[in-house]
Write a protein that holds these residues in place. Structure first.
Motif, PDB file in Angstrom:
ATOM      1  N   PHE A  24      56.288  29.656  -8.033  1.00  0.00           N
ATOM      2  CA  PHE A  24      57.287  30.133  -8.986  1.00  0.00           C
ATOM      3  C   PHE A  24      57.887  31.476  -8.575  1.00  0.00           C
ATOM      4  CE2 PHE A  24      55.075  26.961 -11.427  1.00  0.00           C
ATOM      5  CZ  PHE A  24      56.006  26.477 -12.342  1.00  0.00           C
ATOM      6  N   ASP A  25      57.431  32.011  -7.463  1.00  0.00           N
ATOM      7  CA  ASP A  25      57.968  33.267  -6.944  1.00  0.00           C
ATOM      8  C   ASP A  25      59.458  33.090  -6.655  1.00  0.00           C
ATOM      9  OD1 ASP A  25      58.728  35.464  -5.341  1.00  0.00           O
ATOM     10  OD2 ASP A  25      56.743  35.610  -4.441  1.00  0.00           O
ATOM     11  N   PRO A  26      60.316  33.985  -7.124  1.00  0.00           N
ATOM     12  CA  PRO A  26      61.755  33.853  -6.841  1.00  0.00           C
ATOM     13  C   PRO A  26      62.070  33.722  -5.350  1.00  0.00           C
ATOM     14  CG  PRO A  26      61.392  35.530  -8.503  1.00  0.00           C
ATOM     15  CD  PRO A  26      60.034  35.129  -8.008  1.00  0.00           C
ATOM     16  N   ALA A  27      61.229  34.313  -4.497  1.00  0.00           N
ATOM     17  CA  ALA A  27      61.453  34.200  -3.053  1.00  0.00           C
ATOM     18  C   ALA A  27      61.215  32.780  -2.562  1.00  0.00           C
ATOM     19  CB  ALA A  27      60.541  35.169  -2.307  1.00  0.00           C
ATOM     20  N   VAL A  28      60.416  32.008  -3.287  1.00  0.00           N
ATOM     21  CA  VAL A  28      60.178  30.598  -2.962  1.00  0.00           C
ATOM     22  C   VAL A  28      61.186  29.711  -3.684  1.00  0.00           C
ATOM     23  CG1 VAL A  28      58.538  28.689  -3.152  1.00  0.00           C
ATOM     24  CG2 VAL A  28      57.728  30.987  -2.557  1.00  0.00           C
ATOM     25  N   LEU A  29      61.329  29.952  -4.982  1.00  0.00           N
ATOM     26  CA  LEU A  29      62.143  29.080  -5.819  1.00  0.00           C
ATOM     27  C   LEU A  29      63.637  29.258  -5.572  1.00  0.00           C
ATOM     28  CD1 LEU A  29      61.794  26.942  -7.960  1.00  0.00           C
ATOM     29  CD2 LEU A  29      61.701  28.749  -9.691  1.00  0.00           C
ATOM     30  N   GLY A  30      64.067  30.492  -5.285  1.00  0.00           N
ATOM     31  CA  GLY A  30      65.491  30.744  -5.079  1.00  0.00           C
ATOM     32  C   GLY A  30      66.092  29.916  -3.958  1.00  0.00           C
ATOM     33  N   PRO A  31      65.532  29.966  -2.737  1.00  0.00           N
ATOM     34  CA  PRO A  31      66.079  29.145  -1.650  1.00  0.00           C
ATOM     35  C   PRO A  31      65.981  27.646  -1.913  1.00  0.00           C
ATOM     36  CG  PRO A  31      64.703  30.915  -0.778  1.00  0.00           C
ATOM     37  CD  PRO A  31      64.503  30.908  -2.263  1.00  0.00           C
ATOM     38  N   VAL A  33      66.219  26.061  -4.866  1.00  0.00           N
ATOM     39  CA  VAL A  33      67.291  25.679  -5.787  1.00  0.00           C
ATOM     40  C   VAL A  33      68.650  25.786  -5.109  1.00  0.00           C
ATOM     41  CG1 VAL A  33      68.453  26.329  -7.940  1.00  0.00           C
ATOM     42  CG2 VAL A  33      65.946  26.254  -7.838  1.00  0.00           C
ATOM     43  N   ALA A  34      68.876  26.846  -4.346  1.00  0.00           N
ATOM     44  CA  ALA A  34      70.169  27.040  -3.683  1.00  0.00           C
ATOM     45  C   ALA A  34      70.455  25.908  -2.697  1.00  0.00           C
ATOM     46  CB  ALA A  34      70.193  28.384  -2.968  1.00  0.00           C
ATOM     47  N   THR A  35      69.445  25.490  -1.943  1.00  0.00           N
ATOM     48  CA  THR A  35      69.632  24.422  -0.964  1.00  0.00           C
ATOM     49  C   THR A  35      69.883  23.092  -1.654  1.00  0.00           C
ATOM     50  OG1 THR A  35      68.241  25.549   0.650  1.00  0.00           O
ATOM     51  CG2 THR A  35      68.553  23.191   0.951  1.00  0.00           C
ATOM     52  N   LEU A  36      69.116  22.797  -2.700  1.00  0.00           N
ATOM     53  CA  LEU A  36      69.314  21.536  -3.417  1.00  0.00           C
ATOM     54  C   LEU A  36      70.687  21.485  -4.080  1.00  0.00           C
ATOM     55  CD1 LEU A  36      65.768  21.097  -4.992  1.00  0.00           C
ATOM     56  CD2 LEU A  36      66.774  19.708  -3.169  1.00  0.00           C
ATOM     57  N   ALA A  37      71.140  22.600  -4.637  1.00  0.00           N
ATOM     58  CA  ALA A  37      72.462  22.632  -5.266  1.00  0.00           C
ATOM     59  C   ALA A  37      73.540  22.352  -4.228  1.00  0.00           C
ATOM     60  CB  ALA A  37      72.693  23.984  -5.931  1.00  0.00           C
ATOM     61  N   GLU A  38      73.386  22.906  -3.045  1.00  0.00           N
ATOM     62  CA  GLU A  38      74.363  22.660  -1.977  1.00  0.00           C
ATOM     63  C   GLU A  38      74.348  21.197  -1.545  1.00  0.00           C
ATOM     64  OE1 GLU A  38      75.047  23.875   2.688  1.00  0.00           O
ATOM     65  OE2 GLU A  38      74.173  25.360   1.329  1.00  0.00           O
ATOM     66  N   VAL A  55      61.571  23.242 -10.696  1.00  0.00           N
ATOM     67  CA  VAL A  55      62.809  23.230  -9.921  1.00  0.00           C
ATOM     68  C   VAL A  55      63.978  22.715 -10.753  1.00  0.00           C
ATOM     69  CG1 VAL A  55      63.955  22.230  -7.896  1.00  0.00           C
ATOM     70  CG2 VAL A  55      61.570  22.967  -7.738  1.00  0.00           C
ATOM     71  N   ALA A  56      63.739  21.712 -11.577  1.00  0.00           N
ATOM     72  CA  ALA A  56      64.834  21.061 -12.298  1.00  0.00           C
ATOM     73  C   ALA A  56      65.548  22.009 -13.255  1.00  0.00           C
ATOM     74  CB  ALA A  56      64.299  19.848 -13.061  1.00  0.00           C
ATOM     75  N   TRP A 227      63.833  21.085   8.454  1.00  0.00           N
ATOM     76  CA  TRP A 227      63.570  22.508   8.590  1.00  0.00           C
ATOM     77  C   TRP A 227      62.095  22.783   8.315  1.00  0.00           C
ATOM     78  CZ3 TRP A 227      67.389  21.806   4.303  1.00  0.00           C
ATOM     79  CH2 TRP A 227      68.685  21.592   4.795  1.00  0.00           C
ATOM     80  N   ALA A 228      61.652  23.947   8.754  1.00  0.00           N
ATOM     81  CA  ALA A 228      60.277  24.347   8.479  1.00  0.00           C
ATOM     82  C   ALA A 228      60.097  24.810   7.043  1.00  0.00           C
ATOM     83  CB  ALA A 228      59.844  25.447   9.442  1.00  0.00           C
ATOM     84  N   ASP A 229      61.209  25.227   6.402  1.00  0.00           N
ATOM     85  CA  ASP A 229      61.124  25.719   5.035  1.00  0.00           C
ATOM     86  C   ASP A 229      62.516  25.668   4.420  1.00  0.00           C
ATOM     87  OD1 ASP A 229      60.096  26.796   2.687  1.00  0.00           O
ATOM     88  OD2 ASP A 229      59.043  28.428   3.706  1.00  0.00           O
ATOM     89  N   TRP A 230      62.603  26.072   3.159  1.00  0.00           N
ATOM     90  CA  TRP A 230      63.887  26.032   2.462  1.00  0.00           C
ATOM     91  C   TRP A 230      64.874  27.068   2.991  1.00  0.00           C
ATOM     92  CZ3 TRP A 230      64.907  21.959  -0.475  1.00  0.00           C
ATOM     93  CH2 TRP A 230      63.840  21.220  -0.998  1.00  0.00           C
ATOM     94  N   ASP A 231      64.386  28.004   3.789  1.00  0.00           N
ATOM     95  CA  ASP A 231      65.299  28.971   4.395  1.00  0.00           C
ATOM     96  C   ASP A 231      65.996  28.409   5.632  1.00  0.00           C
ATOM     97  OD1 ASP A 231      63.280  28.884   6.268  1.00  0.00           O
ATOM     98  OD2 ASP A 231      62.686  30.974   6.054  1.00  0.00           O
ATOM     99  N   ARG A 232      65.705  27.126   5.933  1.00  0.00           N
ATOM    100  CA  ARG A 232      66.305  26.382   7.048  1.00  0.00           C
ATOM    101  C   ARG A 232      65.881  26.931   8.405  1.00  0.00           C
ATOM    102  NH1 ARG A 232      72.153  24.209   4.784  1.00  0.00           N
ATOM    103  NH2 ARG A 232      71.677  24.500   2.577  1.00  0.00           N
ATOM    104  N   SER A 233      64.705  27.525   8.454  1.00  0.00           N
ATOM    105  CA  SER A 233      64.150  27.952   9.733  1.00  0.00           C
ATOM    106  C   SER A 233      63.779  26.731  10.569  1.00  0.00           C
ATOM    107  CB  SER A 233      62.924  28.834   9.511  1.00  0.00           C
ATOM    108  OG  SER A 233      61.980  28.198   8.662  1.00  0.00           O
ATOM    109  N   GLU A 234      63.691  26.941  11.868  1.00  0.00           N
ATOM    110  CA  GLU A 234      63.485  25.828  12.804  1.00  0.00           C
ATOM    111  C   GLU A 234      62.116  25.187  12.611  1.00  0.00           C
ATOM    112  OE1 GLU A 234      63.399  24.951  17.645  1.00  0.00           O
ATOM    113  OE2 GLU A 234      63.625  27.007  16.864  1.00  0.00           O
ATOM    114  N   PHE A 235      62.094  23.863  12.614  1.00  0.00           N
ATOM    115  CA  PHE A 235      60.836  23.121  12.559  1.00  0.00           C
ATOM    116  C   PHE A 235      60.285  23.008  13.976  1.00  0.00           C
ATOM    117  CE2 PHE A 235      58.490  19.065  12.764  1.00  0.00           C
ATOM    118  CZ  PHE A 235      57.519  19.317  11.806  1.00  0.00           C
TER     119      PHE A 235
END
Length: 254
Positions: A24-31, A33-38, A55-56, A227-235
């Motif tokens: 629930f940390d904004p640093a986890v949840l923010g990316p 939600v932003a990625t799913l919205a996109e 998330v919903a 991606w490796a994470d929601w920040d779209r870092s390389e897998f």
């Protein structure tokens, strides 16, 4: 057969939310939600195993029309304490068969939840059900951990995944069936019931990324991004988890 209602019971639902911390940390949840919205691209989204709305709810706050499927009575009741059916409609049922409608632009299944399905057949059916929900070209997004079998000591079948004050997570592996049981041990003075320690267990079937891609193909999807994470870092080969985006390119299975 494992009774998921007993695993995701009132105790689990009551302790699931950790506002501002962990998942629930904004640093986890923010990316997330932003990625799913996109990825929803202005269309409707459906979350499989919507849980308590981690998330919903913020995704709906971001302007995306969201529906859901949830098996657990207790988790759904907790969601309803936060938001009504008119805001986020939810069908109670199994994510392999239950239907929340059709024509969605996005279906998503986050935080390793596809592993709660304990057979390969069930996991394939989850993909097929996602395809039935989507409009042509729609996306199915899965967040999943990578099995850490390389960390198993020779002759042992368990790993310590988390060790921190008041909490210990031990995973035990059955490599023949691709099963993991996560043992969550909570201890210390913060326990509300006066016990010195409490333990909860959750079973999973782990999936290799290549196996997940084949499941997708069987349901008419192709891999669009990983991606490796929601920040779209390389897998990479060392990634501990992945976010995989599949696009529906074939006819949805009936």
């Amino acid at each position: 057969m494992v009774d998921q209602q007993m695993i995701w019971d009132e105790d689990a639902a009551r302790s699931y939310d950790s506002p501002g911390e962990g998942m629930f940390d904004p640093a986890v949840l923010g990316p997330t939600v932003a990625t799913l919205a996109e990825l929803a691209a202005g269309g409707r989204a459906v979350e499989f195993a919507i849980g308590t709305g981690r998330v919903a709810i913020p995704l709906a706050d971001a302007g995306v029309e969201v529906a859901g499927i949830e098996l657990s009575h207790a988790m759904l009741a907790r969601l309803r304490e936060k938001v009504g059916e008119d805001r986020i409609p939810v069908v109670q049922g199994d994510m392999t068969t239950a239907s929340a409608g059709t024509g969605f632009s996005l279906a998503f299944l986050v935080f390793n939840t596809i592993s709660n399905l304990l057979t390969q057949d069930e996991q394939v059916e989850c993909f097929r059900n996602a395809a039935r929900h989507l409009a042509p070209g729609g996306r199915f997004v899965i967040e999943l951990w990578v099995p850490q079998l390389r960390s198993l000591p020779p002759g042992h079948d368990a790993t310590v995944e988390v060790s921190e004050p008041g909490y210990l997570l031990v995973d035990t592996y059955d490599t023949l069936r691709q099963h993991v049981v996560s043992h969550h041990v909570r201890f210390g003075a913060d326990l509300e019931d006066g016990h010195e320690a409490r333990i909860g267990r959750s079973p999973h079937r782990y999936i290799w990324p290549s196996e997940l891609d084949l499941m997708a193909r069987l349901a008419g999807f192709e891999l669009e991004s990983r991606w490796a994470d929601w920040d779209r870092s390389e897998f990479t080969a060392d990634s501990r988890s992945h976010v995989s985006v599949y696009r529906l390119v074939g006819p949805a299975p009936r």
